[in-house]
Design a protein around this motif. Sequence first.
Motif, short mmCIF file in Angstrom:
data_model
loop_
_atom_site.label_atom_id
_atom_site.label_comp_id
_atom_site.label_asym_id
_atom_site.label_seq_id
_atom_site.Cartn_x
_atom_site.Cartn_y
_atom_site.Cartn_z
N ILE A 134 67.25 69.56 -33.08
CA ILE A 134 66.88 68.36 -32.52
C ILE A 134 66.54 67.11 -33.47
O ILE A 134 65.52 66.62 -34.42
N ARG A 135 66.57 65.49 -32.66
CA ARG A 135 66.18 64.28 -33.81
C ARG A 135 65.39 63.78 -32.64
O ARG A 135 66.14 63.48 -31.78
N VAL A 136 64.11 63.40 -33.29
CA VAL A 136 63.89 61.90 -32.00
C VAL A 136 63.34 60.53 -32.06
O VAL A 136 63.58 60.16 -33.60
N ARG A 191 70.50 66.07 -29.90
CA ARG A 191 71.45 66.88 -30.89
C ARG A 191 72.78 66.60 -30.70
O ARG A 191 73.56 65.54 -29.82
N ARG A 200 64.82 62.16 -27.32
CA ARG A 200 65.08 62.82 -28.22
C ARG A 200 66.87 63.35 -28.09
O ARG A 200 67.47 63.26 -26.97
N ARG A 210 71.45 64.72 -24.71
CA ARG A 210 70.10 65.19 -24.54
C ARG A 210 70.18 66.44 -24.26
O ARG A 210 70.47 66.82 -23.80
N GLU A 252 57.51 57.88 -28.81
CA GLU A 252 59.01 58.15 -28.75
C GLU A 252 59.24 57.55 -27.34
O GLU A 252 58.34 57.35 -26.84
N GLY A 267 59.88 71.93 -33.42
CA GLY A 267 60.61 72.36 -32.68
C GLY A 267 62.47 72.96 -33.00
O GLY A 267 62.67 73.29 -34.41
N LYS A 272 62.31 57.03 -32.19
CA LYS A 272 60.59 56.39 -32.11
C LYS A 272 60.55 55.71 -32.34
O LYS A 272 61.05 54.78 -33.49
N LYS A 328 62.78 64.41 -37.27
CA LYS A 328 63.09 65.91 -37.04
C LYS A 328 62.11 66.16 -35.79
O LYS A 328 61.00 65.54 -35.90
N GLU A 329 62.55 66.96 -34.97
CA GLU A 329 61.40 67.48 -34.17
C GLU A 329 60.28 68.39 -34.95
O GLU A 329 60.70 69.41 -35.59
N GLU A 330 59.19 68.34 -34.80
CA GLU A 330 58.19 68.72 -35.63
C GLU A 330 58.30 70.14 -34.69
O GLU A 330 57.52 70.52 -33.55
#
Length: 456
Positions: A258-260, A278, A276, A286, A273, A254, A262, A250-252
């Motif tokens: 949204i998924r990140v 969704r 990213r 994106r 990263e 934010g 990495k 998960k986006e910290e």
Amino acid sequence: MGAVSSDPDNAGRVWDDGAARWVDDPWAARKRGVKPLRAMDLAALADMEPQPVGFAVKGLLPEGETTLLTAPGGGNKTTLALMLAVSMAARLDQCLGLDVRSCPAAYLGMEDSEGRLHWLLHHICAGLGVRLGDLAGRLSVVSMRQEASNGLAHFDREGGLEPDDLYFRAARLIEDSGAGLLVLDNLAHLFLGNENDRGQATRFLALLNRLADETGAAILLLAHTPKNGENFSGSTAWINAVRSHASIEKEEGGDPEIRVLKVSKGNYVRPGEVSRFRWFNHYLVRPEDLPPRVAEQLAATSRASSANDAFLRCLAKVGEQGRAVSHSKGANYAPRIFARMPEAKGFELADFEAAMERLLHKGDLLADQEVGKYANRTARRGLKHVGEGAQKGAQSPAQEGAQEGAQDAQSERETEDDLHNPSAHSAPSPTERDGTHKVPSPSAGDAEADWMPGDD
């Protein structure tokens, strides 16, 4: 047995203490019978130019290696893997901003039925602007859900690893299809040993690395993360035994939707990263590829949902502290108190006021309720969380946001119309040969537009 003899007359022999005499060294005979190790020919290599590692997906999936992709349930592992496979098979240059190699691809799934995989492929192809029929002969998708399987290999009584039929069938799939990518979905079904056993984990991954090395294919192994938040389950060998490990997180701080993606461990690339995205209209996109108005609406609904969660989080905390807060402006006005709490996570007074109104409107909050008692036994009254309404069913934050709308951004009707209007679904916008933009056709599942992904 004693020391090896240095006496020329007993060369290669050892002293047997029990027999009190020199005997043949059993290790010496065993060493003579084993196959010698093959050392690299450094003289030949000195005249050759070393070749860099190739990538099926640049910066993410090295060729001839196993990449472990971990994410929690519902983290979009399957959707991401299928999107990469479709993009490679369809000869696209990129997927979610990542450079992909044009080559056949294969997917071996253990959990999803053929009908479910058809659903995913239909929407992924619509989102990427690809005709599913054009992938015939380039994309091999196999569902093993209806077929009994003992995994890729089993461990014998001595702890040795023996490949099973499915391993050789997977190797045959790569050989017959010419796949440059093989997705294995997922680890829990393919590895039937003890995930906490370092030796078993190492030997299993060594078997997959051998398959990758022999075929030259990139192998993408999907795995669930445990509930404790770690990015792998079981022994640390799952991370140590691969040269490539990626994760979806998960986006910290934010957008909660949204998924990140990495690279958590990369022996061939710098960790960090790489993309990213969704979930949107049954595929991944994106945020920057969404049309501005749709992006704003989705961001607003996500923020509204996060503010709702923060409000309830703060309410639970004051309840633990034996305090009551009210919807009425005064000394115990909930939004003002919550905005000063650590649990606010960056939300301010106006955010909490809007969240309170939404939660009261939906029936998740009730005002002037008994929430405890004072020392004199009189009732302590204030806001009370009554949980999910029966009419709501099981919905994700994104669903609730799409249905309820972001009241601080625009009306519910406008948001709902935009999110379910096929003409608004232009992200990403596939480009035709003449440079015009093509909008994906309405999906066959539009009647189930409110369906949200599970463990995809």
